[in-house]
Design a protein around this motif. Structure first.
Motif, PDB file in Angstrom:
ATOM      1  N   LEU A   1       2.599   3.609  -2.316  1.00  0.00           N
ATOM      2  CA  LEU A   1       2.682   3.891  -3.757  1.00  0.00           C
ATOM      3  C   LEU A   1       4.065   4.338  -4.232  1.00  0.00           C
ATOM      4  O   LEU A   1       4.514   3.897  -5.305  1.00  0.00           O
TER       5      LEU A   1
ATOM      6  N   ARG B   1      -4.531  -1.517  -8.373  1.00  0.00           N
ATOM      7  CA  ARG B   1      -4.633  -1.021  -9.750  1.00  0.00           C
ATOM      8  C   ARG B   1      -3.340  -0.340 -10.179  1.00  0.00           C
ATOM      9  O   ARG B   1      -2.874  -0.529 -11.317  1.00  0.00           O
ATOM     10  N   ALA B   2      -2.746   0.422  -9.264  1.00  0.00           N
ATOM     11  CA  ALA B   2      -1.483   1.095  -9.580  1.00  0.00           C
ATOM     12  C   ALA B   2      -0.357   0.078  -9.789  1.00  0.00           C
ATOM     13  O   ALA B   2       0.505   0.255 -10.663  1.00  0.00           O
TER      14      ALA B   2
ATOM     15  N   ASP C   1      -5.084  -2.065  -0.559  1.00  0.00           N
ATOM     16  CA  ASP C   1      -6.072  -1.100  -1.031  1.00  0.00           C
ATOM     17  C   ASP C   1      -6.348  -1.348  -2.508  1.00  0.00           C
ATOM     18  O   ASP C   1      -5.424  -1.677  -3.273  1.00  0.00           O
ATOM     19  N   ALA C   2      -7.597  -1.173  -2.910  1.00  0.00           N
ATOM     20  CA  ALA C   2      -7.964  -1.400  -4.315  1.00  0.00           C
ATOM     21  C   ALA C   2      -7.184  -0.471  -5.238  1.00  0.00           C
ATOM     22  O   ALA C   2      -6.715  -0.883  -6.309  1.00  0.00           O
ATOM     23  N   GLY C   3      -7.020   0.780  -4.842  1.00  0.00           N
ATOM     24  CA  GLY C   3      -6.272   1.723  -5.663  1.00  0.00           C
ATOM     25  C   GLY C   3      -4.819   1.323  -5.806  1.00  0.00           C
ATOM     26  O   GLY C   3      -4.219   1.490  -6.874  1.00  0.00           O
ATOM     27  N   TYR C   4      -4.251   0.790  -4.734  1.00  0.00           N
ATOM     28  CA  TYR C   4      -2.866   0.324  -4.799  1.00  0.00           C
ATOM     29  C   TYR C   4      -2.730  -0.835  -5.772  1.00  0.00           C
ATOM     30  O   TYR C   4      -1.779  -0.888  -6.556  1.00  0.00           O
TER      31      TYR C   4
ATOM     32  N   PHE D   1     -10.487  -6.856  -6.410  1.00  0.00           N
ATOM     33  CA  PHE D   1      -9.758  -5.668  -6.843  1.00  0.00           C
ATOM     34  C   PHE D   1      -9.890  -5.378  -8.333  1.00  0.00           C
ATOM     35  O   PHE D   1      -9.369  -4.371  -8.813  1.00  0.00           O
TER      36      PHE D   1
ATOM     37  N   ASN E   1       0.802  -1.232   0.000  1.00  0.00           N
ATOM     38  CA  ASN E   1       0.000   0.000   0.000  1.00  0.00           C
ATOM     39  C   ASN E   1       0.831   1.278   0.000  1.00  0.00           C
ATOM     40  O   ASN E   1       0.281   2.365   0.205  1.00  0.00           O
TER      41      ASN E   1
ATOM     42  N   GLU F   1      -0.787  -1.464 -13.204  1.00  0.00           N
ATOM     43  CA  GLU F   1      -0.409  -0.507 -14.239  1.00  0.00           C
ATOM     44  C   GLU F   1       1.104  -0.379 -14.342  1.00  0.00           C
ATOM     45  O   GLU F   1       1.664  -0.358 -15.444  1.00  0.00           O
TER      46      GLU F   1
END
Length: 407
Positions: A170, A203-204, A198-201, A237, A168, A207
């Motif tokens: 970034l 995805r990052a 974390d879902a955002g993590y 996720f 988590n 990517e």
């Protein structure tokens, strides 16, 4: 004449100086029965293995049926064996379309080893990124990507070229570069005490791996097959890995693991050199027959659908001033206390009263709760009552001392 327990201590290799020494004679459903007939609720599923409980009739029948036909015939990958083919076909059918080539192994650790080799061979790169707190097994390659120095230092030198980053966080994703062969991550960290990304993590991370041509490996050895409330934990996720690792519940109680990748990536093991990964017993036909039966039961009985409700029930029942936090998803939970000493006393009390639980390798002050998915509300209530009694009994008498990792 020596007792069975004495023979166990004399002749079976020990991993600690203080084994539990529980002697079980049979197991059925969520219960294991000792030599005196006492029933114990298995609240950890043999560490994530027995998702369907013990002795599922359809799994047992599949084992008997296949054993009557044939067992080991040849090293993996040479003969067309029906259990392997049908099991791989079923697994692929419930996975994203890119994950369409299954390599069966004997265990989760061997799946990790195969995946690391595959990533290095396919990319031509040598560097690996792993995570602090990670656990992927005890073989040398798996140990190399473990995120706990205490358990690694006695076995160095290990694999070179491994960078560890924090879940988590970034900014550390910049350590993933065009020289990185793979990133290996437990989709939900297990032995770290159930740490959920974390879902955002996520995805990052996906990517960044795509940008740099790095293969993303998800280790779902503990988290897969409904344990978190989804068939696979990565579904929470909306992120798909390049390589997926499975074991534990994969075999329905029989030993089998797998690493799964797109056909074009898996093909890298075919040449330069040929036989790039070899296993004698991987994909044993009896184990594959059991695994196929277990997956079919899981899907047909919709066992995953009740997991979130059972999680909510546990969180509602386990409320106590001594509980600092409950982490996790579904029936993959960590109940955190102030210290290992207190946690261990509570665990021992639970076991004495017929509920099997445990602590985590990298988070010794947290109690593991991961029962079979088939556990009923009544059985769950009984287990929670015993846990609460254990907490009450120990918090009334225990002075909390500084934590240590082992007794």
């Amino acid at each position: 004449m020596l007792t069975l327990r004495q023979l166990f201590l004399n002749n079976n290799a020990q991993t600690t100086h203080f084994p539990l020494l529980l002697e079980f004679e049979r197991a059925e459903g969520v219960y294991m029965y000792d030599s005196e007939g006492k029933a114990y609720t298995d609240l950890i599923s043999g560490i994530g293995v027995s998702n369907l409980g013990h002795g599922n009739p359809k799994v047992v029948q599949a084992v008997k049926h296949q054993a009557d036909k044939y067992m080991h015939l040849m090293v993996y990958g040479e003969y067309v064996q029906t259990p392997q083919v049908r099991f791989a076909q079923k697994l692929v059918s419930v996975l994203p379309s890119t994950l369409n080539s299954v390599y069966f192994t004997n265990s989760g650790a061997e799946a990790v080893e195969g995946a690391l080799k595959l990533a290095k061979r396919f990319t031509g790169r040598q560097q690996i990124v792993a995570f602090k707190g990670a656990y992927h097994g005890s073989t040398h390659g798996a140990l190399s990507v473990m995120g706990n120095e205490e358990f690694k230092q006695a076995y160095r030198p290990l694999l070179p070229g491994i960078n560890f980053i924090s879940l988590n966080h970034l900014p550390e994703l910049d350590l993933i570069t065009e020289q990185t062969a793979c990133v290996i991550l437990e989709t939900i960290q297990g032995e770290a005490g159930i740490r959920v990304p974390d879902a955002g993590y996520m995805r990052a991370l996906r990517e960044r791996c795509s940008q740099t041509g790095t293969l993303l490996i998800f280790d779902e050895i503990q988290a897969a097959f409904g344990r978190t409330g989804k068939l696979f934990a990565f579904e929470h996720f909306n992120v798909v890995p390049d390589i997926l690792l499975l074991a534990k519940a994969l075999g329905g109680g029989m030993p089998v693991g797998a690493f799964i990748a797109p056909v074009n990536i898996m093909a890298a093991l075919k040449e330069n050199p040929i036989l790039g990964h070899i296993t004698t017993f991987g994909g044993h036909p009896v184990c594959c027959a059991a695994g196929l039966a277990a997956l079919e039961v899981l899907l047909e009985e919709n066992l995953t659908e009740q997991v979130a409700k059972k999680e909510a029930f546990i969180r509602q029942r386990l409320v106590h001033p001594a509980i600092k936090q409950i982490r996790g998803k579904g029936l993959m939970l960590a109940v955190e206390f102030e210290s290992f000493e207190l946690n261990k006393k509570i665990i021992d009390r639970c076991i004495h009263n017929g509920v099997i639980t445990d602590w985590f390798l990298h988070c010794s002050n947290a109690m593991r709760i991961a029962p079979p998915l088939i556990i009923t509300g009544q059985q769950l209530a009984h287990a929670c009552d015993i846990i609460m009694e254990a907490i009450d009994s120990q918090t009334h008498t225990v002075q909390i001392a500084p934590s240590r990792s082992r007794v």
